[in-house]
Design an enzyme around this catalytic site. Structure first.
Site, PDB file in Angstrom:
ATOM      1  N   ASP A   1       1.989   0.722   9.574  1.00 57.41           N
ATOM      2  CA  ASP A   1       2.128   1.438   8.312  1.00 57.41           C
ATOM      3  C   ASP A   1       3.448   2.208   8.388  1.00 57.41           C
ATOM      4  OD1 ASP A   1       2.186   3.424   6.388  1.00 57.41           O
ATOM      5  OD2 ASP A   1       0.046   3.866   6.500  1.00 57.41           O
TER       6      ASP A   1
ATOM      7  N   PHE B   1      -2.836   8.930   8.708  1.00 59.93           N
ATOM      8  CA  PHE B   1      -3.002   9.010   7.259  1.00 59.93           C
ATOM      9  C   PHE B   1      -2.571   7.680   6.669  1.00 59.93           C
ATOM     10  CE2 PHE B   1      -2.079   9.771   2.866  1.00 59.93           C
ATOM     11  CZ  PHE B   1      -3.102  10.614   2.479  1.00 59.93           C
TER      12      PHE B   1
ATOM     13  N   LYS C   1       6.674   4.690  -0.695  1.00 60.96           N
ATOM     14  CA  LYS C   1       7.477   5.917  -0.764  1.00 60.96           C
ATOM     15  C   LYS C   1       8.934   5.661  -1.191  1.00 60.96           C
ATOM     16  CE  LYS C   1       4.687   9.026   2.059  1.00 60.96           C
ATOM     17  NZ  LYS C   1       4.300  10.080   1.125  1.00 60.96           N
TER      18      LYS C   1
HETATM   19  N1  PLP Z   1       0.536   5.778   4.686  1.00 63.13           N
HETATM   20  C1  PLP Z   1       1.299   6.793   5.101  1.00 63.13           C
HETATM   21  C2  PLP Z   1       1.842   6.777   6.498  1.00 63.13           C
HETATM   22  C3  PLP Z   1       1.573   7.866   4.253  1.00 63.13           C
HETATM   23  O1  PLP Z   1       2.333   8.884   4.693  1.00 63.13           O
HETATM   24  C4  PLP Z   1       1.060   7.839   2.940  1.00 63.13           C
HETATM   25  C5  PLP Z   1       1.295   8.977   2.025  1.00 63.13           C
HETATM   26  O2  PLP Z   1       1.631  10.067   2.415  1.00 63.13           O
HETATM   27  C6  PLP Z   1       0.274   6.756   2.543  1.00 63.13           C
HETATM   28  C7  PLP Z   1       0.046   5.735   3.433  1.00 63.13           C
HETATM   29  C8  PLP Z   1      -0.308   6.688   1.163  1.00 63.13           C
HETATM   30  O3  PLP Z   1       0.677   6.420   0.228  1.00 63.13           O
HETATM   31  P1  PLP Z   1       0.404   6.714  -1.318  1.00 63.13           P
HETATM   32  O4  PLP Z   1       0.259   8.176  -1.482  1.00 63.13           O
HETATM   33  O5  PLP Z   1       1.627   6.148  -2.013  1.00 63.13           O
HETATM   34  O6  PLP Z   1      -0.829   5.984  -1.692  1.00 63.13           O
END
Ligand code: PLP
Length: 394
Positions: free
Chosen positions: A222, A137, A251
């Site tokens: 990420d 994700f 986050k």
């Molecule tokens: N990358 C990871 C690993 C995530 O868990 C999330 C959100 O849950 C995101 C990216 C996306 O972040 P945002 O919701 O702040 O756009």
């Protein structure tokens, strides 16, 4: 307003993209939140790994108060002090030498994807393809959605971004075989979060680093969910002893305010020349001031040690629950990024916990995910475990 009034208003006016529980929170402190009807909850959810310092951490609140009375926003045509302080802090605590500040995780990943493409165009012989992983994700923008290896999020939004391909996660042979002449980068979460807290084998991240070095690829981690103390280290890749070329953070970064960052080396950062990328609110002084306070608090070695120790305690308690409840198939995770995979959908357990004043999350349908604030105590963990025990028994 009561819970019911707030919920009814949202139903009348919101675009219905969120399947929300009928509860509205009005106050938070540490690991507790209170709803509009005055009911108190214990938080094993932490705003999906945002409230790593708990709710309303005093240092973050104070930084926001001070900054709000001083300067809320200036354009990126000018400098501001908190943004510079945050960029320096992120680099001093990581492999990175440069930071790009933005507003969310998706935006941080979007910046990373643009950086690797630009590097491929300018220095990588025109290579452009990004390999991401099945079950990942990375966000909801078109670029990050394409890199998100879960079809349910793609439905109805095709065609997605060209030049992004999905490869099985935790499979070095598959990743090695997937690299083609046009491949420029590999993008992975050190532990897949939304995908179900999937912890790869210990040789996976080092193997990706070696592959990237061999094939002159950029490696993007990420760490939006895994970062900032969540796994008991400041960043999850520290467990593996390898560093990426590019890392994304969001986050927990803002201590509860919306902010993201893409960090990298000075050499790579240089490919994003003035005008090639940007965002109005990136490095906004209010969010940056909150983030400076949050990162300083999270980077405290004592807090990280505490997260490891209470993480071990929570994991041991979940293992005990597994012995008592046959529906729990496996307990897994690192630090305070933990999960219990069930042999059935987890939603009923989540609802029973909510009724009993405990916030937990279910992802990937059968995986209960536990992401409490890093400041949680062993007693609070035991209190939550007692609620879970009841919820499983019910
Ligand atoms: N990358 C990871 C690993 C995530 O868990 C999330 C959100 O849950 C995101 C990216 C996306 O972040 P945002 O919701 O702040 O756009």
């Amino acid at each position: 307003m009561t819970n019911a009034e707030i919920v009814a208003r949202a139903a009348a006016w919101d675009v219905p993209v969120f399947a929300r529980f009928p509860v509205a929170f009005v106050r938070g402190e540490g690991c507790r939140v209170w709803d509009a009807d005055g009911k108190r909850y214990l938080d094993f959810f932490a705003g999906l790994a945002v409230n790593n310092l708990g709710h309303c951490h005093p240092a973050v609140v104070e930084a926001i108060r001070t900054q709000a009375g001083r300067l809320l926003h200036v354009s990126n045509y000018y400098h501001n002090e908190p943004a510079g302080a945050l960029a320096e802090l992120l680099c001093r605590h990581t492999f990175a030498e440069r930071a790009f500040l933005c507003n969310s995780g998706a935006e941080a990943n979007e910046a990373a994807m643009k950086l690797v493409r630009r590097w491929g165009a300018d220095h990588g012989g025109g290579r452009y393809e990004i390999l991401a992983t099945v079950g990942s994700f990375h966000g909801r923008t078109f670029g990050t959605l394409t890199a998100t290896g879960q079809e349910k999020y793609h439905r109805g939004f095709l065609p997605l971004l060209p030049g992004v391909r999905l490869v099985p996660f935790d499979d070095l042979a598959a990743m090695t075989a997937a690299v083609r002449d046009e491949t420029v980068a590999i993008m992975v979460e050190p532990i897949q979060g939304e995908g179900g807290v999937v912890v790869p084998r210990p040789d996976y991240l080092p193997g990706l680093r070696a592959l990237a070095d061999r094939r002159k690829l950029l490696l993007v981690f990420d760490e939006i969910q895994t970062g900032l103390g969540r796994t008991g280290r400041l960043f999850a890749h520290e467990h593996a002893g390898v560093t990426p070329d590019v890392m994304t953070i969001a986050k927990a970064l803002g201590g509860g305010t919306p902010i993201g960052a893409m960090v990298t080396t000075a050499a790579l950062a240089a490919v994003l020349t003035p005008g090639s990328h940007g965002t109005t609110f990136g490095g906004n002084p209010l969010a940056a001031a909150a983030a400076v306070a949050a990162v300083q608090a999270i980077a405290d070695p004592a807090l990280l040690a505490h997260a490891r120790s209470v993480g071990d305690h929570l994991k041991a308690q979940l293992e005990r629950l597994k012995v008592r409840h046959a529906s729990i198939r496996e307990v897994r995770g690192v630090g305070l990024m933990l999960a219990a995979e069930l042999d059935r959908p987890g939603a009923p357990v989540v609802s029973r916990c909510l009724e009993r004043g405990l916030l937990v999350n279910c992802t990937a349908e059968r995986v209960l995910r536990f992401l409490p604030p890093l400041v949680i105590t062993a007693d609070e963990i035991d209190e939550g475990i007692a609620v879970l025990d009841e919820a499983f028994a019910a």
